[in-house]
Design a protein around this motif. Sequence first.
Motif, PDB file in Angstrom:
ATOM      1  N   VAL A  59     -48.524 -16.386 -19.069  1.00 21.98           N
ATOM      2  CA  VAL A  59     -48.682 -15.085 -19.717  1.00 21.98           C
ATOM      3  C   VAL A  59     -50.148 -14.777 -19.995  1.00 21.98           C
ATOM      4  O   VAL A  59     -50.620 -13.665 -19.745  1.00 21.98           O
ATOM      5  CB  VAL A  59     -47.862 -15.026 -21.030  1.00 21.98           C
ATOM      6  CG1 VAL A  59     -48.087 -13.698 -21.753  1.00 21.98           C
ATOM      7  CG2 VAL A  59     -46.372 -15.217 -20.730  1.00 21.98           C
ATOM      8  N   VAL A  60     -50.873 -15.742 -20.533  1.00 27.42           N
ATOM      9  CA  VAL A  60     -52.306 -15.555 -20.824  1.00 27.42           C
ATOM     10  C   VAL A  60     -53.099 -16.735 -20.234  1.00 27.42           C
ATOM     11  O   VAL A  60     -53.706 -17.517 -20.962  1.00 27.42           O
ATOM     12  CB  VAL A  60     -52.572 -15.416 -22.351  1.00 27.42           C
ATOM     13  CG1 VAL A  60     -52.186 -14.050 -22.848  1.00 27.42           C
ATOM     14  CG2 VAL A  60     -51.840 -16.499 -23.140  1.00 27.42           C
ATOM     15  N   PRO A  61     -53.111 -16.841 -18.916  1.00 24.73           N
ATOM     16  CA  PRO A  61     -53.732 -18.028 -18.293  1.00 24.73           C
ATOM     17  C   PRO A  61     -55.216 -18.158 -18.580  1.00 24.73           C
ATOM     18  O   PRO A  61     -55.736 -19.268 -18.702  1.00 24.73           O
ATOM     19  CB  PRO A  61     -53.463 -17.816 -16.795  1.00 24.73           C
ATOM     20  CG  PRO A  61     -53.240 -16.337 -16.645  1.00 24.73           C
ATOM     21  CD  PRO A  61     -52.567 -15.908 -17.910  1.00 24.73           C
ATOM     22  N   HIS A  62     -55.933 -17.041 -18.721  1.00 30.60           N
ATOM     23  CA  HIS A  62     -57.385 -17.102 -18.894  1.00 30.60           C
ATOM     24  C   HIS A  62     -57.754 -17.723 -20.231  1.00 30.60           C
ATOM     25  O   HIS A  62     -58.732 -18.485 -20.305  1.00 30.60           O
ATOM     26  CB  HIS A  62     -57.990 -15.703 -18.761  1.00 30.60           C
ATOM     27  CG  HIS A  62     -57.395 -14.672 -19.654  1.00 30.60           C
ATOM     28  ND1 HIS A  62     -56.048 -14.337 -19.632  1.00 30.60           N
ATOM     29  CD2 HIS A  62     -57.951 -13.885 -20.620  1.00 30.60           C
ATOM     30  CE1 HIS A  62     -55.812 -13.400 -20.524  1.00 30.60           C
ATOM     31  NE2 HIS A  62     -56.941 -13.120 -21.149  1.00 30.60           N
ATOM     32  N   VAL A  63     -57.013 -17.427 -21.288  1.00 30.14           N
ATOM     33  CA  VAL A  63     -57.347 -18.023 -22.589  1.00 30.14           C
ATOM     34  C   VAL A  63     -56.608 -19.330 -22.802  1.00 30.14           C
ATOM     35  O   VAL A  63     -57.036 -20.168 -23.596  1.00 30.14           O
ATOM     36  CB  VAL A  63     -57.054 -17.054 -23.750  1.00 30.14           C
ATOM     37  CG1 VAL A  63     -58.011 -15.875 -23.699  1.00 30.14           C
ATOM     38  CG2 VAL A  63     -55.604 -16.589 -23.750  1.00 30.14           C
ATOM     39  N   HIS A  64     -55.495 -19.523 -22.104  1.00 29.34           N
ATOM     40  CA  HIS A  64     -54.779 -20.786 -22.223  1.00 29.34           C
ATOM     41  C   HIS A  64     -55.642 -21.945 -21.748  1.00 29.34           C
ATOM     42  O   HIS A  64     -55.524 -23.071 -22.238  1.00 29.34           O
ATOM     43  CB  HIS A  64     -53.476 -20.730 -21.409  1.00 29.34           C
ATOM     44  CG  HIS A  64     -52.581 -21.904 -21.609  1.00 29.34           C
ATOM     45  ND1 HIS A  64     -52.604 -23.008 -20.786  1.00 29.34           N
ATOM     46  CD2 HIS A  64     -51.658 -22.164 -22.569  1.00 29.34           C
ATOM     47  CE1 HIS A  64     -51.717 -23.885 -21.208  1.00 29.34           C
ATOM     48  NE2 HIS A  64     -51.136 -23.395 -22.286  1.00 29.34           N
ATOM     49  N   ARG A  65     -56.544 -21.654 -20.807  1.00 24.47           N
ATOM     50  CA  ARG A  65     -57.434 -22.707 -20.277  1.00 24.47           C
ATOM     51  C   ARG A  65     -58.714 -22.859 -21.102  1.00 24.47           C
ATOM     52  O   ARG A  65     -59.546 -23.712 -20.790  1.00 24.47           O
ATOM     53  CB  ARG A  65     -57.803 -22.384 -18.825  1.00 24.47           C
ATOM     54  CG  ARG A  65     -56.623 -22.444 -17.857  1.00 24.47           C
ATOM     55  CD  ARG A  65     -57.102 -22.362 -16.416  1.00 24.47           C
ATOM     56  NE  ARG A  65     -57.698 -21.065 -16.107  1.00 24.47           N
ATOM     57  CZ  ARG A  65     -57.008 -20.038 -15.589  1.00 24.47           C
ATOM     58  NH1 ARG A  65     -55.719 -20.170 -15.336  1.00 24.47           N
ATOM     59  NH2 ARG A  65     -57.606 -18.904 -15.321  1.00 24.47           N
ATOM     60  N   ALA A  66     -58.906 -22.032 -22.123  1.00 22.87           N
ATOM     61  CA  ALA A  66     -60.137 -22.074 -22.918  1.00 22.87           C
ATOM     62  C   ALA A  66     -60.276 -23.406 -23.641  1.00 22.87           C
ATOM     63  O   ALA A  66     -59.289 -24.080 -23.948  1.00 22.87           O
ATOM     64  CB  ALA A  66     -60.151 -20.932 -23.930  1.00 22.87           C
ATOM     65  N   SER A  67     -61.496 -23.778 -23.926  1.00 23.20           N
ATOM     66  CA  SER A  67     -61.781 -25.054 -24.576  1.00 23.20           C
ATOM     67  C   SER A  67     -61.196 -25.098 -25.981  1.00 23.20           C
ATOM     68  O   SER A  67     -61.030 -24.070 -26.648  1.00 23.20           O
ATOM     69  CB  SER A  67     -63.301 -25.280 -24.654  1.00 23.20           C
ATOM     70  OG  SER A  67     -63.872 -25.274 -23.371  1.00 23.20           O
ATOM     71  N   GLU A  68     -60.893 -26.309 -26.418  1.00 18.81           N
ATOM     72  CA  GLU A  68     -60.410 -26.510 -27.777  1.00 18.81           C
ATOM     73  C   GLU A  68     -61.513 -26.150 -28.776  1.00 18.81           C
ATOM     74  O   GLU A  68     -62.697 -26.338 -28.505  1.00 18.81           O
ATOM     75  CB  GLU A  68     -60.000 -27.970 -27.983  1.00 18.81           C
ATOM     76  CG  GLU A  68     -58.848 -28.437 -27.097  1.00 18.81           C
ATOM     77  CD  GLU A  68     -57.496 -27.915 -27.571  1.00 18.81           C
ATOM     78  OE1 GLU A  68     -57.404 -27.534 -28.749  1.00 18.81           O
ATOM     79  OE2 GLU A  68     -56.553 -27.877 -26.756  1.00 18.81           O
ATOM     80  N   VAL A  69     -61.104 -25.641 -29.935  1.00 17.72           N
ATOM     81  CA  VAL A  69     -62.024 -25.324 -31.017  1.00 17.72           C
ATOM     82  C   VAL A  69     -61.834 -26.362 -32.110  1.00 17.72           C
ATOM     83  O   VAL A  69     -60.704 -26.600 -32.558  1.00 17.72           O
ATOM     84  CB  VAL A  69     -61.747 -23.915 -31.584  1.00 17.72           C
ATOM     85  CG1 VAL A  69     -62.617 -23.649 -32.799  1.00 17.72           C
ATOM     86  CG2 VAL A  69     -61.974 -22.860 -30.511  1.00 17.72           C
ATOM     87  N   GLY A  70     -62.922 -26.994 -32.543  1.00 19.37           N
ATOM     88  CA  GLY A  70     -62.836 -28.003 -33.587  1.00 19.37           C
ATOM     89  C   GLY A  70     -62.407 -27.412 -34.918  1.00 19.37           C
ATOM     90  O   GLY A  70     -62.504 -26.195 -35.148  1.00 19.37           O
ATOM     91  N   HIS A  71     -61.963 -28.279 -35.839  1.00 15.99           N
ATOM     92  CA  HIS A  71     -61.438 -27.815 -37.119  1.00 15.99           C
ATOM     93  C   HIS A  71     -62.469 -27.029 -37.921  1.00 15.99           C
ATOM     94  O   HIS A  71     -62.175 -25.966 -38.467  1.00 15.99           O
ATOM     95  CB  HIS A  71     -60.929 -28.999 -37.946  1.00 15.99           C
ATOM     96  CG  HIS A  71     -60.421 -28.611 -39.287  1.00 15.99           C
ATOM     97  ND1 HIS A  71     -61.196 -28.670 -40.438  1.00 15.99           N
ATOM     98  CD2 HIS A  71     -59.220 -28.111 -39.687  1.00 15.99           C
ATOM     99  CE1 HIS A  71     -60.493 -28.247 -41.460  1.00 15.99           C
ATOM    100  NE2 HIS A  71     -59.289 -27.911 -41.045  1.00 15.99           N
ATOM    101  N   ASP A  72     -63.695 -27.531 -38.024  1.00 15.52           N
ATOM    102  CA  ASP A  72     -64.715 -26.836 -38.820  1.00 15.52           C
ATOM    103  C   ASP A  72     -65.039 -25.464 -38.242  1.00 15.52           C
ATOM    104  O   ASP A  72     -65.202 -24.486 -38.985  1.00 15.52           O
ATOM    105  CB  ASP A  72     -65.989 -27.688 -38.903  1.00 15.52           C
ATOM    106  CG  ASP A  72     -65.803 -28.924 -39.777  1.00 15.52           C
ATOM    107  OD1 ASP A  72     -64.791 -28.983 -40.513  1.00 15.52           O
ATOM    108  OD2 ASP A  72     -66.666 -29.819 -39.719  1.00 15.52           O
ATOM    109  N   ALA A  73     -65.122 -25.394 -36.908  1.00  7.94           N
ATOM    110  CA  ALA A  73     -65.396 -24.103 -36.264  1.00  7.94           C
ATOM    111  C   ALA A  73     -64.233 -23.143 -36.462  1.00  7.94           C
ATOM    112  O   ALA A  73     -64.429 -21.929 -36.641  1.00  7.94           O
ATOM    113  CB  ALA A  73     -65.669 -24.304 -34.782  1.00  7.94           C
ATOM    114  N   PHE A  74     -63.025 -23.670 -36.457  1.00 14.01           N
ATOM    115  CA  PHE A  74     -61.833 -22.861 -36.693  1.00 14.01           C
ATOM    116  C   PHE A  74     -61.843 -22.268 -38.106  1.00 14.01           C
ATOM    117  O   PHE A  74     -61.618 -21.068 -38.291  1.00 14.01           O
ATOM    118  CB  PHE A  74     -60.595 -23.735 -36.480  1.00 14.01           C
ATOM    119  CG  PHE A  74     -59.352 -23.248 -37.168  1.00 14.01           C
ATOM    120  CD1 PHE A  74     -58.722 -22.080 -36.781  1.00 14.01           C
ATOM    121  CD2 PHE A  74     -58.800 -23.981 -38.217  1.00 14.01           C
ATOM    122  CE1 PHE A  74     -57.571 -21.642 -37.424  1.00 14.01           C
ATOM    123  CE2 PHE A  74     -57.653 -23.558 -38.856  1.00 14.01           C
ATOM    124  CZ  PHE A  74     -57.037 -22.386 -38.466  1.00 14.01           C
TER     125      PHE A  74
END
Length: 397
Positions: free
Chosen positions: A192-207
């Motif tokens: 459904v959203v392949p472009h963002v599904h492949r995006a890098s993980e965001v760490g907890h502090d950045a989140f």
Amino acid sequence: MAYRITNQQARWHLMQLYGLDGRNSGTVRRDQLASTIEQLGYVQVDSVNVLERAHHHILFSRHASFRRHDLQHLLEKDGRLFENWTHDAAIIPSSFFPYWRHRFAREKERLRTRWKSHFGNDGFDRDLAGILSHITNNGPVMAREFEGNKPSTGCWDWHPSKAALEFLWRTGDLAIARREGFQKVYDLTERVVPHVHRASEVGHDAFVDWACRQALARLGFATRGEIAAFWALLKPAEVDGWLTAHANELERVEVETNGQGKPRIAFALPGVVDKARQAAPPRDRVRILSPFDPLLRDRARTERLFGFHYRIEIFVPESKRQYGYYVYPVMRGDRAIGRIDVKAERNRDCLTVRAFWLEPDVKPTKQLVAKLETELERLRRFAGVSCVRFSDDWLKI
């Protein structure tokens, strides 16, 4: 030191921030529509269709030329938006998806404990695996494909496969590919959203930093609790830690309430105080807003800043309702002036006004009634019916 923001400055700033100052005009393009949703943060989805579905009504309130198929295209074709949860089901910019992974992880733990106890440990896990395998191999599905003719009398009477689909959607393995009527069609999120599904993980502090900053940017000014509640992504302790760590760069503000209440201490990003003090008054027009409009979603905040006590009475027994099943808030400029019971009766091809309750300090002048009639005519065209009909004794004074 706390900067003072008057109640009028706060209201004018919020009307501008939420796109309700009356300065949007012309044909809205898809890019502008996507930008509006990003500016708001999300648009709530609700199944009630008394006048129009909430997500359509919210966008129409900001763009008179809003077209439903443009939103559908952004969701189902471009993949620039996706459906998931904030405090409730919502349409969210797909660029936010990497941050939602943190929500998915938390929901997996919370919902697994809650739902497994209801559906049974072994059966629930088996249903999850079976649903994922079926969709992987066969493509999108609707819940009714698994339920046969089983009636539903409430969410806990769901067929186990329906519960599995909802769990997998709420926790990120599935996404809403489209809706048929208002029924969800589920597919693998990576499709459904392949472009963002492949995006890098965001760490907890950045989140946490993203969630706090972006909530404040959309709230204008907010307390700790309001920041935490905006996305429904953060725990109060996470917001506390962020506020402490960034205290030197935030503005501490005193926001006057509407009435005699004490000013509320809140936090704001740099520059917000100047923006609030320079905000222009919204245009003098009447707006009938969705009960789920972002300006009014936080009922306590609405009452504090606009002096407007508003509740939805859907779940109140009919005999105990003060106003009605689904009554819309009415604004004029930056003031909440009342609430209206209006329904698109498509079998009569008419927009029926059953009652309009004015706030105690608002007078039903000819100018006000004329502005209300103009807004009702706009809503008539939007709802796709041919007339506006007023019930007897519709004006409540």
